[in-house]
Design an enzyme around this catalytic site. Structure first.
Site, PDB file in Angstrom:
ATOM      1  N   SER A 101     -55.266 -56.709  53.335  1.00 19.52           N
ATOM      2  CA  SER A 101     -56.822 -57.165  53.029  1.00 19.52           C
ATOM      3  C   SER A 101     -57.839 -56.596  54.698  1.00 19.52           C
ATOM      4  O   SER A 101     -57.372 -55.375  54.585  1.00 19.52           O
ATOM      5  CB  SER A 101     -56.508 -58.153  53.318  1.00 19.52           C
ATOM      6  OG  SER A 101     -58.461 -59.210  53.082  1.00 19.52           O
ATOM      7  N   ASP A 200     -56.051 -57.327  41.370  1.00 23.86           N
ATOM      8  CA  ASP A 200     -56.265 -58.058  42.230  1.00 23.86           C
ATOM      9  C   ASP A 200     -57.711 -58.289  42.068  1.00 23.86           C
ATOM     10  O   ASP A 200     -59.089 -57.812  41.111  1.00 23.86           O
ATOM     11  CB  ASP A 200     -56.853 -56.800  43.404  1.00 23.86           C
ATOM     12  CG  ASP A 200     -57.275 -57.257  44.843  1.00 23.86           C
ATOM     13  OD1 ASP A 200     -57.891 -58.109  44.685  1.00 23.86           O
ATOM     14  OD2 ASP A 200     -56.289 -56.369  45.835  1.00 23.86           O
ATOM     15  N   HIS A 230     -53.856 -59.583  43.644  1.00 23.00           N
ATOM     16  CA  HIS A 230     -54.613 -59.781  45.970  1.00 23.00           C
ATOM     17  C   HIS A 230     -53.856 -60.220  46.315  1.00 23.00           C
ATOM     18  O   HIS A 230     -52.880 -59.263  47.695  1.00 23.00           O
ATOM     19  CB  HIS A 230     -55.592 -60.033  46.109  1.00 23.00           C
ATOM     20  CG  HIS A 230     -56.674 -59.813  47.309  1.00 23.00           C
ATOM     21  ND1 HIS A 230     -57.034 -58.090  47.917  1.00 23.00           N
ATOM     22  CD2 HIS A 230     -56.911 -60.606  48.895  1.00 23.00           C
ATOM     23  CE1 HIS A 230     -57.118 -58.720  49.218  1.00 23.00           C
ATOM     24  NE2 HIS A 230     -56.881 -59.935  49.918  1.00 23.00           N
TER      25      HIS A 230
END
Length: 267
Positions: A101, A200, A230
């Site tokens: 991320s 995601d 995610h």
């Protein structure tokens, strides 16, 4: 050694055998902690790699601590962590950075500023699913935090030790980082692995292809995970992600296999 999960502490796992000289720098995501990387860290350490998972400033404690930090604190910490690893590495040692991320963004930014032997970028945002984050620039003057809505996969959030509220001004800095990395992707030339979950809910999957298409890396690989969220490092399909990363690292150990110009997109 007893394996510990659900803790925000940074960790270092010493490698063994021929792969011990390859140091892996693991970077967690926005409002998260090294806890989200522990399963991957143990997996790669079992293969012999030395693993260093950092704790970004303002993370792993309270949102009130995080609101006093920003882009320069996070980026600076990664640079210092890399420099310390580089100073202590063996003569033939490699350094590979793995980021999830926002950690993926920081990994790419590091590749623009330092020499790396490889980069693994997982669910790094070039495009976010929600447009509401664009309002943060204005909202920061009116509200300090946004409460996080209950997630469908609450157990993933719990294991990642993620904050239950987000400092709005830090969202502004996250968007600054996205903009900076997006603009300078052409400066990334290290061998690159890009991973993205197709389920995601935070990062649009097209982010992965954007990264893949705009870096200068002659050696690059992209993988999509149809069933992954995610939290692709923690959800039920995580083993496939771990295996793909380990194969990428193994190929880095065999320099001759990297003579091909570009690894084609695999979908």
């Amino acid at each position: 050694m007893k394996r510990v999960y659900k803790t925000t502490e940074p960790f270092r796992l010493e490698g063994t055998g021929e792969r011990a000289s390859t140091q892996l720098l693991l970077i967690h995501g926005f409002t998260g902690s090294p806890s989200e990387l522990r399963r991957l860290g143990y997996y790669l350490n079992d293969l012999g790699y030395t693993v260093n998972a950092v704790l970004l400033p303002g993370h792993g404690t309270t949102p009130e601590d995080m609101i006093r930090t920003g882009l320069h604190d996070w980026s600076g910490h990664i640079l210092r962590s890399y420099d310390a690893m580089a100073a202590s590495r063996a003569r033939e040692g490699k350094i590979v950075v793995i980021g999830h991320s926002m950690g993926g963004l920081l990994a790419l930014e590091l590749a623009m500023k330092r020499r790396l032997d490889g980069v693994v970028s997982l669910a790094a945002p070039m495009f976010l699913s929600s447009r509401k984050t664009s309002l943060a620039l204005l909202l920061q003057y009116f509200i300090k935090y946004i409460e996080r809505r209950p997630a469908a996969a609450a157990h993933l959030v719990e294991e990642a030790c993620t904050y239950d509220k987000t400092p709005v001004r830090c969202v502004v800095d996250l968007r600054k980082l996205m903009k900076l990395v997006k603009a300078d992707l052409g400066q990334v030339s290290a061998p690159l692995f890009v991973g993205q979950g197709e389920k995601d809910g935070m990062v649009l999957p097209k982010s992965a292809e954007y990264i893949y298409r705009h870096v200068s890396s002659l050696v690059r690989q992209i993988e999509y995970y149809p069933h992954s969220s995610h939290g692709l490092l923690l959800d039920e399909w995580r083993e496939r992600v771990y295996e793909d990363i380990s194969r990428f690292l193994a190929r880095l150990d065999q320099a001759g296999t990297w003579k091909q110009a570009v690894v084609e997109i695999q979908t």
